[in-house]
Scaffold this active site. Sequence first.
Site, PDB file in Angstrom:
ATOM      1  N   GLU A  52       0.865  -1.196   0.000  1.00  0.00           N
ATOM      2  CA  GLU A  52       0.000   0.000   0.000  1.00  0.00           C
ATOM      3  C   GLU A  52       0.891   1.232   0.000  1.00  0.00           C
ATOM      4  O   GLU A  52       1.653   1.459   0.942  1.00  0.00           O
ATOM      5  CB  GLU A  52      -0.892  -0.017   1.251  1.00  0.00           C
ATOM      6  CG  GLU A  52      -1.722   1.257   1.398  1.00  0.00           C
ATOM      7  CD  GLU A  52      -2.466   1.323   2.734  1.00  0.00           C
ATOM      8  OE1 GLU A  52      -2.754   0.273   3.344  1.00  0.00           O
ATOM      9  OE2 GLU A  52      -2.757   2.454   3.170  1.00  0.00           O
ATOM     10  N   ARG A  56       0.232  10.412   0.534  1.00  0.00           N
ATOM     11  CA  ARG A  56       0.553  11.463   1.517  1.00  0.00           C
ATOM     12  C   ARG A  56       1.758  12.284   1.110  1.00  0.00           C
ATOM     13  O   ARG A  56       2.204  13.136   1.875  1.00  0.00           O
ATOM     14  CB  ARG A  56       0.833  10.835   2.880  1.00  0.00           C
ATOM     15  CG  ARG A  56      -0.375  10.166   3.462  1.00  0.00           C
ATOM     16  CD  ARG A  56      -0.092   9.630   4.841  1.00  0.00           C
ATOM     17  NE  ARG A  56      -1.030   8.582   5.132  1.00  0.00           N
ATOM     18  CZ  ARG A  56      -0.864   7.667   6.069  1.00  0.00           C
ATOM     19  NH1 ARG A  56       0.217   7.675   6.813  1.00  0.00           N
ATOM     20  NH2 ARG A  56      -1.779   6.748   6.253  1.00  0.00           N
ATOM     21  N   LYS A 140     -10.748  -2.145   6.932  1.00  0.00           N
ATOM     22  CA  LYS A 140      -9.553  -1.704   7.653  1.00  0.00           C
ATOM     23  C   LYS A 140     -10.021  -1.170   9.011  1.00  0.00           C
ATOM     24  O   LYS A 140     -10.896  -0.303   9.053  1.00  0.00           O
ATOM     25  CB  LYS A 140      -8.870  -0.613   6.826  1.00  0.00           C
ATOM     26  CG  LYS A 140      -7.782   0.154   7.559  1.00  0.00           C
ATOM     27  CD  LYS A 140      -6.987   0.990   6.566  1.00  0.00           C
ATOM     28  CE  LYS A 140      -6.130   2.019   7.283  1.00  0.00           C
ATOM     29  NZ  LYS A 140      -4.949   2.418   6.511  1.00  0.00           N
TER      30      LYS A 140
END
Length: 220
Positions: A52, A56, A140
């Site tokens: 993943e 950001r 998640k």
Amino acid sequence: MDRPGDRPGDGAVDMAAIAARAPVIPVLTIERLETAVPLARALVRGGLPVLEITLRTAAALEAIRAVAAEVPEALVGAGTVLDPAQLDQVQRAGACFAVSPGCTEALARAARSSGMPFLPGVQTVSEAMALGGLGFEILKFFPADAAGGLTWIKAVGAPLSGVRFCPTGGITAETAPAYLALPNVACVGGSWVAPRVAVATGDWQSVERLAATASALKRR
Ligand code: 3PG
């Protein structure tokens, strides 16, 4: 809206298949684009092919593109996907799944219509009920450690029997085994397998060793 699990091969079904590939999903925040491919290769060599890359940093989209193009053994997904426009961007960049720290109705709908496997984030029973009701079978649990950790996941196992979790946030090499021992944990996510210093110094052997230890963890 029909449930995603009703149609074979669509998002929810595929996310379960992706989660089954490895017990740990490394959560990667790429500051320098040139580290993305060697980092991905080290993780794959260590036995962690599902990656993943979080949206950001300025380099994130290019990093997804580079790993998708140059590391075919990896299944690269995008993390920190907050809205439908970002979902579209990461799909175009070659991400094969998307992760969000939470979820909105717009994002759930966009994920459904994109056909892209999607791992939405939850922190409460009501959020898990809502997304489970839409057919998202793997959620998640974020931020896992801060939001109740093992105790929360154990407590919801009986009432929320139709969903499994990928706890992420604050998980370490030491705490991961206890999460993976729970029957309603599909896999765990975390950044501990790619320490900032190792990535900054190009210490790919250390990353590979951490990945090898993580990939050997047993799931229930
Ligand atoms: C995430 O985005 O899922 C988390 O920031 C990863 O958390 P960690 O750095 O505590 O593993």
